[in-house]
Write a protein that holds these residues in place. Structure first.
Motif, short mmCIF file in Angstrom:
data_model
loop_
_atom_site.label_atom_id
_atom_site.label_comp_id
_atom_site.label_asym_id
_atom_site.label_seq_id
_atom_site.Cartn_x
_atom_site.Cartn_y
_atom_site.Cartn_z
N SER A 177 -6.26 6.91 -4.11
CA SER A 177 -5.43 7.81 -5.25
C SER A 177 -4.73 6.81 -6.04
CB SER A 177 -4.98 8.70 -4.76
OG SER A 177 -3.55 8.33 -4.07
N LYS A 178 -4.69 7.08 -7.24
CA LYS A 178 -3.69 6.69 -8.31
C LYS A 178 -2.23 6.45 -7.81
CE LYS A 178 -2.24 6.74 -13.07
NZ LYS A 178 -2.35 7.11 -14.45
N GLY A 179 -1.94 7.51 -7.09
CA GLY A 179 -0.42 7.45 -6.72
C GLY A 179 -0.21 6.33 -5.62
N LYS A 180 -1.18 6.22 -4.77
CA LYS A 180 -1.03 5.24 -3.67
C LYS A 180 -1.25 3.62 -4.16
CE LYS A 180 -1.50 7.82 0.57
NZ LYS A 180 -1.97 7.84 1.74
N PHE A 181 -2.19 3.81 -5.11
CA PHE A 181 -2.43 2.33 -5.66
C PHE A 181 -1.41 1.91 -6.63
CE2 PHE A 181 -4.39 -0.48 -8.58
CZ PHE A 181 -4.79 -1.39 -7.94
N GLN A 182 -0.78 2.94 -7.34
CA GLN A 182 0.37 2.44 -8.21
C GLN A 182 1.46 2.16 -7.58
OE1 GLN A 182 0.35 2.11 -11.71
NE2 GLN A 182 -1.66 2.33 -11.45
N ALA A 183 1.81 2.87 -6.30
CA ALA A 183 2.88 2.25 -5.50
C ALA A 183 2.73 1.11 -4.89
CB ALA A 183 3.14 3.31 -4.52
N LEU A 184 1.50 0.68 -4.56
CA LEU A 184 1.21 -0.55 -3.89
C LEU A 184 1.56 -1.68 -5.09
CD1 LEU A 184 -0.02 -2.37 -1.81
CD2 LEU A 184 -2.17 -1.97 -2.90
N ILE A 185 0.99 -1.49 -6.34
CA ILE A 185 0.98 -2.53 -7.15
C ILE A 185 2.33 -2.77 -7.64
CG2 ILE A 185 -1.35 -2.61 -7.90
CD1 ILE A 185 -0.67 -1.29 -10.42
N GLN A 186 3.14 -1.55 -7.79
CA GLN A 186 4.66 -1.65 -8.23
C GLN A 186 5.42 -2.19 -7.24
OE1 GLN A 186 5.54 -1.11 -11.33
NE2 GLN A 186 3.43 -0.21 -11.91
N SER A 187 5.07 -2.29 -5.80
CA SER A 187 5.94 -2.84 -4.78
C SER A 187 5.82 -4.44 -4.70
CB SER A 187 5.21 -2.46 -3.48
OG SER A 187 4.07 -3.17 -3.29
N SER A 188 5.14 -4.91 -5.57
CA SER A 188 5.14 -6.38 -5.56
C SER A 188 4.73 -7.08 -6.94
CB SER A 188 3.86 -7.12 -4.43
OG SER A 188 3.60 -8.25 -4.94
N PRO A 189 5.40 -7.94 -7.52
CA PRO A 189 5.15 -8.41 -8.78
C PRO A 189 3.78 -9.27 -8.77
CG PRO A 189 7.35 -8.84 -8.24
CD PRO A 189 6.71 -8.44 -7.28
N VAL A 190 3.39 -9.73 -7.73
CA VAL A 190 2.14 -10.54 -7.44
C VAL A 190 0.94 -9.60 -7.61
CG1 VAL A 190 0.74 -11.99 -6.09
CG2 VAL A 190 3.21 -12.36 -6.48
N LEU A 191 1.22 -8.66 -6.95
CA LEU A 191 0.01 -7.63 -7.00
C LEU A 191 0.11 -6.90 -8.31
CD1 LEU A 191 0.35 -5.74 -3.44
CD2 LEU A 191 -1.25 -7.42 -4.13
N LEU A 237 -6.44 -7.92 -4.35
CA LEU A 237 -5.93 -6.39 -4.29
C LEU A 237 -6.71 -5.60 -3.11
CD1 LEU A 237 -5.90 -5.68 -8.17
CD2 LEU A 237 -4.04 -5.37 -6.42
N ILE A 238 -8.06 -5.94 -2.88
CA ILE A 238 -8.66 -5.34 -1.70
C ILE A 238 -8.05 -5.67 -0.49
CG2 ILE A 238 -10.90 -5.18 -0.57
CD1 ILE A 238 -11.06 -3.75 -3.47
N LEU A 239 -7.67 -6.69 -0.25
CA LEU A 239 -6.80 -7.46 0.82
C LEU A 239 -5.66 -6.57 1.19
CD1 LEU A 239 -7.16 -9.23 3.45
CD2 LEU A 239 -6.21 -11.11 2.18
N ALA A 240 -4.96 -6.56 -0.09
CA ALA A 240 -3.68 -5.82 -0.08
C ALA A 240 -3.69 -4.59 0.45
CB ALA A 240 -2.88 -5.84 -1.34
N ILE A 241 -4.74 -3.76 -0.18
CA ILE A 241 -5.14 -2.35 0.18
C ILE A 241 -5.27 -2.13 1.92
CG2 ILE A 241 -6.49 -0.19 -0.14
CD1 ILE A 241 -6.71 -1.32 -3.21
N GLU A 242 -6.05 -3.15 1.91
CA GLU A 242 -6.61 -3.16 3.43
C GLU A 242 -5.53 -3.26 4.58
OE1 GLU A 242 -9.40 -2.57 5.12
OE2 GLU A 242 -10.95 -2.52 3.19
#
Length: 177
Positions: free
Chosen positions: A97-111, A7-12
């Protein structure tokens, strides 16, 4: 690679860290009654999460370098929380932020699965801790935490460890001998 590192790598990779902030020793990241919709990645230093009653602080969790930490009840409910997040020593964090994090994890079933796995692991850890507090002797609680998190005794003052273990600092000192 473990779920947290992925997850950290995906955010980076996505460049989603919104800011970096340094908190001085004893400075508050979040105070009682505040809504906090951020996740913090600890770069250096150490944070603690606690709740306070009329006379005592009850430490619930610690965060170390390369950990994510949040006032999870506020993050999930988007409501004020009684939890307090405080720097134990000078601590540098990256913030999403929650908004950016949620958008990231919703963008990929793996995340999304990685986030679910992290939450499940956190729930399991909290249940294990709750069982320890309810049924284990102070000596057994100390031994289990020492085995599970030896860095705790390098990073955190005894008064906070004692609070986390639900014992007095004097009892902790006796057990450490």
């Amino acid at each position: 690679m473990d779920p947290l590192n992925e997850l950290i790598l995906a955010i980076e990779k996505a460049g989603l860290w919104e800011s970096e902030k340094t908190f001085q020793r004893n400075e508050f990241v979040k105070v009682n009654g505040q809504i906090d919709l951020n996740i913090y990645f600890i770069v250096t230093g150490c944070l603690r999460i606690y709740i306070q009653d009329e006379s005592n602080e009850h430490t619930i969790r610690f965060g170390y370098p390369k950990n994510l930490i949040a006032a999870l009840d506020s993050y999930l409910s988007e409501a004020p929380s009684d939890l307090v997040v405080q720097a134990i020593r000078k601590t540098k964090v990256k913030i999403i932020s929650k908004g950016k994090f949620q958008a990231l994890i919703q963008s990929s079933p793996v995340l999304h699965l990685l986030w679910q796995n992290l939450l499940e692991a956190l729930i399991f850890q909290q249940l294990e801790r709750e069982k320890d507090i309810l049924i284990q002797s102070p000596a057994k609680r100390y031994a289990r935490v020492l085995a599970r998190s030896p860095q705790l005794f390098q990073e955190v003052p005894n008064k906070y460890i004692a609070s986390y273990l639900r014992m007095t600092p004097e009892t902790l000192s006796r057990l450490k001998r």
